[in-house]
Write an enzyme that holds these catalytic residues in place. Structure first.
Site, PDB file in Angstrom:
ATOM      1  N   ILE A  16       0.842  -1.191   0.000  1.00  0.00           N
ATOM      2  CA  ILE A  16       0.000   0.000   0.000  1.00  0.00           C
ATOM      3  C   ILE A  16       0.884   1.250   0.000  1.00  0.00           C
ATOM      4  O   ILE A  16       1.911   1.309   0.682  1.00  0.00           O
ATOM      5  CB  ILE A  16      -0.925   0.009   1.237  1.00  0.00           C
ATOM      6  CG1 ILE A  16      -1.987  -1.089   1.100  1.00  0.00           C
ATOM      7  CG2 ILE A  16      -1.590   1.362   1.424  1.00  0.00           C
ATOM      8  CD1 ILE A  16      -2.901  -1.206   2.294  1.00  0.00           C
ATOM      9  N   CYS A  28     -13.448  -0.934   1.329  1.00  0.00           N
ATOM     10  CA  CYS A  28     -12.691  -1.541   0.224  1.00  0.00           C
ATOM     11  C   CYS A  28     -13.563  -2.680  -0.291  1.00  0.00           C
ATOM     12  O   CYS A  28     -14.766  -2.467  -0.506  1.00  0.00           O
ATOM     13  CB  CYS A  28     -11.309  -2.003   0.693  1.00  0.00           C
ATOM     14  SG  CYS A  28     -11.305  -3.053   2.174  1.00  0.00           S
TER      15      CYS A  28
END
Length: 206
Positions: free
Chosen positions: A82, A106
């Site tokens: 990430i 998400c």
């Protein structure tokens, strides 16, 4: 609006309140729309890089909800990680009270959402033990060590930094409820408001 089954409102998977005005969940589906309607959301913060589905986009348009897309890939060893820059920008959006009520999601509401919420908790001065406990409660047996390492390494911006004007260059897109890219926006919360969130929300540790 009544797309629920037998009149029952169903929250998205992994739904929970982060603190007053901020929620988290997995990906909402059509059957969750009546429940989301009751939250009177101003914005949805979406952490996946894929395009938002037409059905969900139509719901946002009908509700006047702004889509804030901070698309990142999940942490997966050995190559995928990430972006800390993107998470910092997403953290700024989460702390901006003009976006509240806000839903973070998400796909499953476990890994990317867990990383962002973990970084929020770090900004709120939670201990790593408490942060990781919350992360694992949502991730279950899918918990990833690399996610927890990311949270531990994350350098929390100061309140002064969060309140600074940010350039839109290199930052994820922000989409208005009409589907058009919105103008670049800065965190409209004052320094005092951000400080109050970071200091006061420490008491919301459960």
């Amino acid at each position: 609006m009544d797309d629920s089954e037998d009149g029952l409102m169903m929250p998205p998977a992994n739904f929970s309140m982060v603190w007053r005005g901020v929620f988290r969940s997995g990906f909402p589906t059509r059957k969750n729309f009546p429940f989301l309607h009751t939250l009177r959301l101003r914005a949805i913060l979406y952490l996946c890089p894929e395009e938002y589905p037409d059905t969900n986009q139509k719901f946002l348009e009908d509700e006047g909800i702004e889509l804030l897309q901070f698309g990142v890939i999940g942490n997966k060893e050995p190559f995928d990680e990430i972006s800390e820059t993107v998470i910092s920008a997403a953290l700024t959006a989460v702390l901006d009270v003009s976006n509240h009520p806000l839903l973070i999601h998400c796909n499953q509401g476990k890994h990317r959402t867990g990383c962002l919420v973990g970084c929020v908790r770090k900004a709120q001065h939670w201990s790593l033990v408490a942060i990781f406990d919350e992360y694992r409660r949502f991730a279950g047996d899918k918990a990833r060590v690399v996610d927890q390492q990311f949270i531990e390494r994350f350098a929390v911006p100061t309140a002064d930094t969060l309140n600074m004007k940010r350039s839109s260059d290199g930052f994820p897109r922000r989409i208005a409820s009409d589907g058009e890219p919105a103008k670049a926006q800065t965190c409209s919360s004052t320094h005092a408001e951000i400080r109050a969130i970071l200091d006061g929300a420490v008491q919301l540790h459960w």
